[in-house]
Design a protein around this motif. Structure first.
Motif, mmCIF file in Angstrom:
data_model
loop_
_atom_site.group_PDB
_atom_site.id
_atom_site.type_symbol
_atom_site.label_atom_id
_atom_site.label_comp_id
_atom_site.label_asym_id
_atom_site.label_seq_id
_atom_site.Cartn_x
_atom_site.Cartn_y
_atom_site.Cartn_z
ATOM 1 N N ASP A 268 0.816 -1.227 0.000
ATOM 2 C CA ASP A 268 0.000 0.000 0.000
ATOM 3 C C ASP A 268 0.849 1.277 0.000
ATOM 4 O OD1 ASP A 268 -2.445 -1.449 0.077
ATOM 5 O OD2 ASP A 268 -2.159 -1.762 2.222
ATOM 6 N N TYR A 269 2.000 1.252 -0.641
ATOM 7 C CA TYR A 269 2.957 2.352 -0.573
ATOM 8 C C TYR A 269 2.891 3.313 -1.773
ATOM 9 C CZ TYR A 269 7.523 4.597 0.060
ATOM 10 O OH TYR A 269 8.533 5.501 0.230
ATOM 11 N N PHE A 270 2.755 2.779 -2.977
ATOM 12 C CA PHE A 270 2.866 3.592 -4.184
ATOM 13 C C PHE A 270 1.508 4.069 -4.689
ATOM 14 C CE2 PHE A 270 6.526 0.697 -4.290
ATOM 15 C CZ PHE A 270 7.551 1.613 -4.320
ATOM 16 N N ASP A 271 1.497 5.229 -5.330
ATOM 17 C CA ASP A 271 0.291 5.735 -5.991
ATOM 18 C C ASP A 271 0.121 5.063 -7.352
ATOM 19 O OD1 ASP A 271 -0.341 7.561 -3.939
ATOM 20 O OD2 ASP A 271 1.045 9.024 -4.776
ATOM 21 N N VAL A 272 1.229 4.860 -8.043
ATOM 22 C CA VAL A 272 1.205 4.264 -9.385
ATOM 23 C C VAL A 272 2.359 3.303 -9.522
ATOM 24 C CG1 VAL A 272 1.398 4.712 -11.866
ATOM 25 C CG2 VAL A 272 0.208 6.350 -10.410
ATOM 26 N N ILE A 273 2.082 2.154 -10.113
ATOM 27 C CA ILE A 273 3.142 1.222 -10.506
ATOM 28 C C ILE A 273 2.989 0.996 -11.994
ATOM 29 C CG2 ILE A 273 3.970 -1.154 -10.397
ATOM 30 C CD1 ILE A 273 3.479 -1.133 -7.440
ATOM 31 N N LEU A 274 4.063 1.202 -12.730
ATOM 32 C CA LEU A 274 4.090 0.973 -14.166
ATOM 33 C C LEU A 274 4.851 -0.325 -14.394
ATOM 34 C CD1 LEU A 274 3.408 2.103 -16.960
ATOM 35 C CD2 LEU A 274 5.615 3.268 -16.912
#
Length: 116
Positions: A6-12
């Protein structure tokens, strides 16, 4: 990768082969997005409760076929077009993001996944 739950706003996700998306979805925070780029083929089952209860989004974007990618790379080689890339440690992501927001970036950053 548990420490980044639950850390990143976006993962590409640019991994070009079949793999489990669950660890990446788990790292996206509430209201975040995990985007897969390119075709990776069928994937394993995805626990939709991760998406529903975390208000997370799983999205995809096609970037062309393998043949089209090869043609683009051949064109780039022929004309001397190269990418300006810097590999970064996962701990540098927030600093790099702040630089990006200030338009203080002139190249692509790639996260060294071995640092997770």
């Amino acid at each position: 990768m548990k420490e980044y739950a639950d850390y990143f706003d976006v993962i590409l996700d640019t991994i070009p082969y079949q793999h489990d998306l669950t660890p990446y979805i788990e790292c996206v925070g509430v209201g975040g997005v995990c985007v897969t780029v390119g075709y990776m083929g069928p994937t394993s089952k995805i626990d939709t409760s991760l998406l529903i209860f975390g208000r997370k989004t799983l999205a995809g974007s096609a970037i062309g076929s393998t043949k089209e990618m090869e043609e683009m790379l051949d064109f780039s080689v022929k004309h001397g077009i190269i990418a300006n890339v810097e590999r970064i440690d996962i701990r540098e992501v927030n600093d790099v993001y702040k630089r990006m927001l200030k338009s203080d970036v002139d190249h692509r950053y790639v996260i060294d996944m071995s640092t997770i």
